[in-house]
Design an enzyme around this catalytic site. Sequence first.
Site, PDB file in Angstrom:
ATOM      1  N   SER A  94     -19.262   1.657  -9.766  1.00 58.69           N
ATOM      2  CA  SER A  94     -17.850   1.464  -9.444  1.00 58.69           C
ATOM      3  C   SER A  94     -17.663   0.754  -8.115  1.00 58.69           C
ATOM      4  O   SER A  94     -18.467   0.907  -7.198  1.00 58.69           O
ATOM      5  CB  SER A  94     -17.129   2.810  -9.385  1.00 58.69           C
ATOM      6  OG  SER A  94     -15.787   2.608  -8.984  1.00 58.69           O
ATOM      7  N   LYS A 127     -18.879   8.258 -14.967  1.00 57.89           N
ATOM      8  CA  LYS A 127     -18.114   7.030 -14.687  1.00 57.89           C
ATOM      9  C   LYS A 127     -16.816   7.006 -15.500  1.00 57.89           C
ATOM     10  O   LYS A 127     -15.765   6.561 -15.011  1.00 57.89           O
ATOM     11  CB  LYS A 127     -18.962   5.779 -14.983  1.00 57.89           C
ATOM     12  CG  LYS A 127     -18.216   4.458 -14.777  1.00 57.89           C
ATOM     13  CD  LYS A 127     -17.783   4.288 -13.348  1.00 57.89           C
ATOM     14  CE  LYS A 127     -17.106   3.012 -12.931  1.00 57.89           C
ATOM     15  NZ  LYS A 127     -16.354   2.176 -13.780  1.00 57.89           N
ATOM     16  N   HIS A 187     -14.461   9.250 -13.824  1.00 54.42           N
ATOM     17  CA  HIS A 187     -13.994   8.495 -12.645  1.00 54.42           C
ATOM     18  C   HIS A 187     -12.853   7.563 -13.052  1.00 54.42           C
ATOM     19  O   HIS A 187     -11.814   7.489 -12.396  1.00 54.42           O
ATOM     20  CB  HIS A 187     -15.167   7.693 -12.049  1.00 54.42           C
ATOM     21  CG  HIS A 187     -14.756   6.649 -11.058  1.00 54.42           C
ATOM     22  ND1 HIS A 187     -14.170   5.453 -11.435  1.00 54.42           N
ATOM     23  CD2 HIS A 187     -14.819   6.617  -9.702  1.00 54.42           C
ATOM     24  CE1 HIS A 187     -13.901   4.730 -10.358  1.00 54.42           C
ATOM     25  NE2 HIS A 187     -14.296   5.419  -9.291  1.00 54.42           N
ATOM     26  N   ASN A 188     -13.053   6.844 -14.138  1.00 56.53           N
ATOM     27  CA  ASN A 188     -12.028   5.887 -14.557  1.00 56.53           C
ATOM     28  C   ASN A 188     -10.774   6.581 -15.061  1.00 56.53           C
ATOM     29  O   ASN A 188      -9.668   6.085 -14.866  1.00 56.53           O
ATOM     30  CB  ASN A 188     -12.585   4.932 -15.615  1.00 56.53           C
ATOM     31  CG  ASN A 188     -13.398   3.826 -14.972  1.00 56.53           C
ATOM     32  OD1 ASN A 188     -14.044   4.045 -13.950  1.00 56.53           O
ATOM     33  ND2 ASN A 188     -13.375   2.647 -15.549  1.00 56.53           N
ATOM     34  N   GLU A 201      -9.071   7.365 -12.080  1.00 53.20           N
ATOM     35  CA  GLU A 201      -8.558   6.078 -11.559  1.00 53.20           C
ATOM     36  C   GLU A 201      -7.221   5.732 -12.237  1.00 53.20           C
ATOM     37  O   GLU A 201      -6.246   5.384 -11.572  1.00 53.20           O
ATOM     38  CB  GLU A 201      -9.614   4.995 -11.829  1.00 53.20           C
ATOM     39  CG  GLU A 201      -9.218   3.571 -11.513  1.00 53.20           C
ATOM     40  CD  GLU A 201     -10.334   2.579 -11.926  1.00 53.20           C
ATOM     41  OE1 GLU A 201     -11.481   2.749 -11.498  1.00 53.20           O
ATOM     42  OE2 GLU A 201     -10.035   1.648 -12.706  1.00 53.20           O
TER      43      GLU A 201
HETATM   44  C1  6PG Z   1     -14.557   0.505 -11.167  1.00 58.29           C
HETATM   45  C2  6PG Z   1     -13.510   0.190 -12.213  1.00 58.29           C
HETATM   46  C3  6PG Z   1     -13.981  -0.806 -13.200  1.00 58.29           C
HETATM   47  C4  6PG Z   1     -13.004  -1.037 -14.341  1.00 58.29           C
HETATM   48  C5  6PG Z   1     -11.847  -1.853 -13.973  1.00 58.29           C
HETATM   49  C6  6PG Z   1     -10.922  -2.183 -15.124  1.00 58.29           C
HETATM   50  O1  6PG Z   1     -14.827   1.686 -11.026  1.00 58.29           O
HETATM   51  O2  6PG Z   1     -15.025  -0.403 -10.500  1.00 58.29           O
HETATM   52  O3  6PG Z   1     -13.214   1.377 -12.902  1.00 58.29           O
HETATM   53  O4  6PG Z   1     -15.195  -0.336 -13.727  1.00 58.29           O
HETATM   54  O5  6PG Z   1     -13.659  -1.697 -15.340  1.00 58.29           O
HETATM   55  O6  6PG Z   1     -11.119  -1.201 -12.992  1.00 58.29           O
HETATM   56  O7  6PG Z   1     -10.647  -1.091 -15.931  1.00 58.29           O
HETATM   57  P1  6PG Z   1      -9.460  -1.145 -16.976  1.00 58.29           P
HETATM   58  O8  6PG Z   1      -9.448  -2.505 -17.578  1.00 58.29           O
HETATM   59  O9  6PG Z   1      -9.742  -0.119 -18.017  1.00 58.29           O
HETATM   60  O10 6PG Z   1      -8.225  -0.876 -16.200  1.00 58.29           O
END
Ligand code: 6PG
Length: 466
Positions: free
Chosen positions: A128, A182, A185-186, A189
Amino acid sequence: MEDADIGLVGLGTMGSNLALNMAEKGFRVAVYNRTTSATEAFVAQAGDLADNLIACETYEDLASAIKAPRAVVLMVPAGKIVDKVSADLSAHLSDGDMIVDAGNANFRDTNRRAGEADKIKVMGIGVSGGAEGARHGPSIMAGGAPEAWTRMKPILTAIAADYDGVPCADFFGPEGAGHFVKAVHNGIEYADMQIIAEAYGLMRDGLGMAAGDIGGVFARWNNGALASYLTGISGEVASATDPDTGAAMLDVILDKAGQKGTGRWTAIEAQHLAAPVTVIEAAVAARNMSALIDVRGEGEALFGGAPNPVGLSLEQIEGALIAGKILCYTQGFDMLARASTAFEWDMPLPAIAEVWREGCIIRSDMLNDMARALREAPDMLLMFDGYFAKLLTDSLPHLRAVAESSIVHGHPAPALTAALGYFDTMRRARGTANMIQGQRDFFGEHGFERLDRDGKDFHGPWASNS
Ligand code: 6PG
């Protein structure tokens, strides 16, 4: 010439930055891209770092350029391409060599690949931090065989972000454990981004603030409890001006959010684990609804869309974000704990919080306190920790005021209101599922437990009446 320390396949934005990062840390990297011209251009533009890069035209070249036992990092789009590249590459690898998938793979795919792997070991790492992170220090969440981690650890910790001298790279369990972390994490996010977007909406539509002023507010909040990468960039995004029109950048961006799927996977896996991640789910649903731009237009034409002004203070909106954030991370770590138990991964939750302190998209000051809280009581819900319970108690009235105002005045705030619903549910010992149990027993004789007796299979009077 077998002297590369590692190989890397896929020289897109993330792959090329990761390769430069490794080269800069003194590792020799053999690189391969499907288009040879891209590989050559990449090495030609690498300046001093080119000495540590070996451009390879074929998988065969790549394999022969790396010291045995070989490790090859894949930075290619998740899904079928990973299977194809792995199969083609494996034909040139030998017993004990290793493929390290650094893309945003679904952890179930990584589990499968690890299970299918015979002579070649498979490792899945979540990386990330976007392009900047990949180049100068990402947060790395590793999964796979412990021996694989032992081999990769020197490289991964060297290229990772650093928090007070501690590398933000760690090992979280077998097979797809790293990719699972991960994904969570997302999911977080998505939730963090959504509650920020909801706060922006309240300031724009409820307080009538201009984007530039909102940018200033986020910048100020970035010096307080909300200090984080996402708060900081939200301030920068809101303050930016469109060079073409001179308008605020935010005012010319279409309100339709993209998504590659990781947040959605978190919501799906949460259901399998019976993990209540309502803030993440609301954020994923909000992205889905953002895509329905035409339908939303029809809705506005039919019902009227303009929400009314709100009488909220900026302090209340900030407090709502603080509470929302604590509740969302509580849910995320609870999901990780449930996964660890269900999959027998024995995942170290405090170490996950530590790896997220720097380098990744959700990095924030709060994560250091979260790591401390989880280290003291890894089995306790994060919001029950003394520090977070106090912060939550102090900011909860603000979340309640913001949720109330949003509902009364017609501002969509699905993630913040979901956070409040979760809080009110989780601090209520006597809930309302006795009604659900009564209904289930009524129509299906499913049985229920009683408050006043031991046993699991009681039935209501309706059973004998039917
Ligand atoms: C990271 C992000 C990354 C992710 C983009 C787009 O941790 O660096 O999570 O891996 O791919 O932010 O994600 P989306 O297209 O699902 O918004």
